[in-house]
Design a protein around this motif. Structure first.
Motif, PDB file in Angstrom:
ATOM      1  N   SER A   1       1.639   4.279  -7.374  1.00  0.00           N
ATOM      2  CA  SER A   1       0.368   3.576  -7.436  1.00  0.00           C
ATOM      3  C   SER A   1       0.661   2.094  -7.644  1.00  0.00           C
ATOM      4  O   SER A   1       1.417   1.748  -8.556  1.00  0.00           O
ATOM      5  CB  SER A   1      -0.476   4.108  -8.598  1.00  0.00           C
ATOM      6  OG  SER A   1      -1.673   3.378  -8.713  1.00  0.00           O
ATOM      7  N   ASN A   2       0.107   1.255  -6.782  1.00  0.00           N
ATOM      8  CA  ASN A   2       0.370  -0.188  -6.857  1.00  0.00           C
ATOM      9  C   ASN A   2       1.867  -0.502  -6.848  1.00  0.00           C
ATOM     10  O   ASN A   2       2.337  -1.386  -7.560  1.00  0.00           O
ATOM     11  CB  ASN A   2      -0.296  -0.807  -8.085  1.00  0.00           C
ATOM     12  CG  ASN A   2      -1.797  -0.725  -8.021  1.00  0.00           C
ATOM     13  OD1 ASN A   2      -2.390  -0.947  -6.969  1.00  0.00           O
ATOM     14  ND2 ASN A   2      -2.417  -0.393  -9.137  1.00  0.00           N
TER      15      ASN A   2
ATOM     16  N   ASN B   1       3.515  10.012  -8.970  1.00  0.00           N
ATOM     17  CA  ASN B   1       2.921   9.415  -7.775  1.00  0.00           C
ATOM     18  C   ASN B   1       3.053   7.895  -7.820  1.00  0.00           C
ATOM     19  O   ASN B   1       2.997   7.295  -8.892  1.00  0.00           O
ATOM     20  CB  ASN B   1       1.445   9.792  -7.664  1.00  0.00           C
ATOM     21  CG  ASN B   1       1.259  11.256  -7.355  1.00  0.00           C
ATOM     22  OD1 ASN B   1       2.080  11.864  -6.669  1.00  0.00           O
ATOM     23  ND2 ASN B   1       0.190  11.830  -7.851  1.00  0.00           N
TER      24      ASN B   1
ATOM     25  N   ASP C   1       6.245   7.526   2.876  1.00  0.00           N
ATOM     26  CA  ASP C   1       4.934   7.984   3.326  1.00  0.00           C
ATOM     27  C   ASP C   1       4.794   7.659   4.813  1.00  0.00           C
ATOM     28  O   ASP C   1       5.781   7.321   5.469  1.00  0.00           O
ATOM     29  CB  ASP C   1       3.802   7.390   2.478  1.00  0.00           C
ATOM     30  CG  ASP C   1       3.660   5.880   2.602  1.00  0.00           C
ATOM     31  OD1 ASP C   1       4.193   5.273   3.558  1.00  0.00           O
ATOM     32  OD2 ASP C   1       2.996   5.286   1.741  1.00  0.00           O
TER      33      ASP C   1
ATOM     34  N   THR D   1       5.567   9.894  -3.601  1.00  0.00           N
ATOM     35  CA  THR D   1       6.090  10.377  -4.875  1.00  0.00           C
ATOM     36  C   THR D   1       7.511   9.894  -5.101  1.00  0.00           C
ATOM     37  O   THR D   1       8.297   9.793  -4.161  1.00  0.00           O
ATOM     38  CB  THR D   1       6.076  11.927  -4.883  1.00  0.00           C
ATOM     39  OG1 THR D   1       4.742  12.366  -4.622  1.00  0.00           O
ATOM     40  CG2 THR D   1       6.531  12.491  -6.204  1.00  0.00           C
TER      41      THR D   1
ATOM     42  N   GLY E   1       0.802  -1.222   0.000  1.00  0.00           N
ATOM     43  CA  GLY E   1       0.000   0.000   0.000  1.00  0.00           C
ATOM     44  C   GLY E   1       0.831   1.266   0.000  1.00  0.00           C
ATOM     45  O   GLY E   1       0.387   2.302   0.481  1.00  0.00           O
ATOM     46  N   GLU E   2       2.030   1.203  -0.565  1.00  0.00           N
ATOM     47  CA  GLU E   2       2.902   2.376  -0.609  1.00  0.00           C
ATOM     48  C   GLU E   2       2.221   3.516  -1.367  1.00  0.00           C
ATOM     49  O   GLU E   2       1.563   3.294  -2.371  1.00  0.00           O
ATOM     50  CB  GLU E   2       4.234   2.061  -1.317  1.00  0.00           C
ATOM     51  CG  GLU E   2       4.910   0.800  -0.900  1.00  0.00           C
ATOM     52  CD  GLU E   2       4.357  -0.435  -1.586  1.00  0.00           C
ATOM     53  OE1 GLU E   2       3.858  -1.299  -0.845  1.00  0.00           O
ATOM     54  OE2 GLU E   2       4.387  -0.529  -2.804  1.00  0.00           O
ATOM     55  N   THR E   3       2.390   4.720  -0.866  1.00  0.00           N
ATOM     56  CA  THR E   3       1.922   5.928  -1.537  1.00  0.00           C
ATOM     57  C   THR E   3       3.084   6.904  -1.550  1.00  0.00           C
ATOM     58  O   THR E   3       4.166   6.597  -1.075  1.00  0.00           O
ATOM     59  CB  THR E   3       0.716   6.549  -0.805  1.00  0.00           C
ATOM     60  OG1 THR E   3       1.119   6.923   0.517  1.00  0.00           O
ATOM     61  CG2 THR E   3      -0.463   5.589  -0.742  1.00  0.00           C
TER      62      THR E   3
END
Length: 179
Positions: free
Chosen positions: A130-131, A128, A155, A114, A110-112
């Protein structure tokens, strides 16, 4: 959790409720093997920080209820490793090249956040996550040979990371060639 008894020929039955800082987080059924009555629960969703995990047995027809003292469990952000690949090792001036940075966490998902992409140390763009991936397509790289690297800022649950070496072409040279 172990429900221990000092005397008797029967074993405790029922379940144990687990708590985090006093709030219930789940219940697990007791089992007995070789005269020892236990249960366990896999917890993968504890919040970051210090968690006081407790266990309580509600009792059964033969045994009264009991509760454990809380065990302190500290959950911290997971480390990550960043990988970098490209759509093309050789390109001509003005032709787009796509860079993909893969964020590999030591645990969890679940990394978010940049990823910033650099060409010879100068930022050329960001994307960003995503997945577990951040993708940058650019046609603005200068003519010549240079090195592409990336940095993930992290994050709330994952530490940041950077590529440990410059992106390399399929033929294993460490440069991006543009003519």
């Amino acid at each position: 959790a172990t429900v221990a008894v000092s005397t008797g020929t029967t074993n405790p039955t029922g379940s144990v409720t687990f708590t985090d800082n006093g709030a219930p987080i789940g219940t697990s059924v007791l089992t007995t093997a070789d005269g020892v009555t236990t249960t366990s629960m896999l917890l993968t969703t504890l919040p970051l920080g210090v968690n006081a995990i407790g266990a309580s047995f509600g009792g059964d027809a033969d045994f009264g209820s009991s509760a454990s003292a809380a065990a302190l469990v500290t959950v911290s952000r997971a480390t990550t490793v960043l990988g970098l690949v490209s759509s093309d090792g050789l390109s001509t001036s003005g032709e787009p090249v796509t860079f993909i940075a893969d964020v590999f966490p030591a645990s969890g998902s679940g990394e978010t956040g940049t990823v910033v992409f650099f060409y010879d140390g100068a930022a050329v763009g960001s994307a960003n996550v995503s997945n577990g991936q951040a993708t940058l397509t650019t046609a603005a790289l200068p003519t010549g040979t240079g090195a592409v690297t990336a940095t993930y800022g992290g994050d709330a649950n994952f530490f940041g990371s950077a590529t440990t070496s410059a992106w390399s072409e399929p033929d294993a040279t460490a440069s991006l060639k543009r003519s």
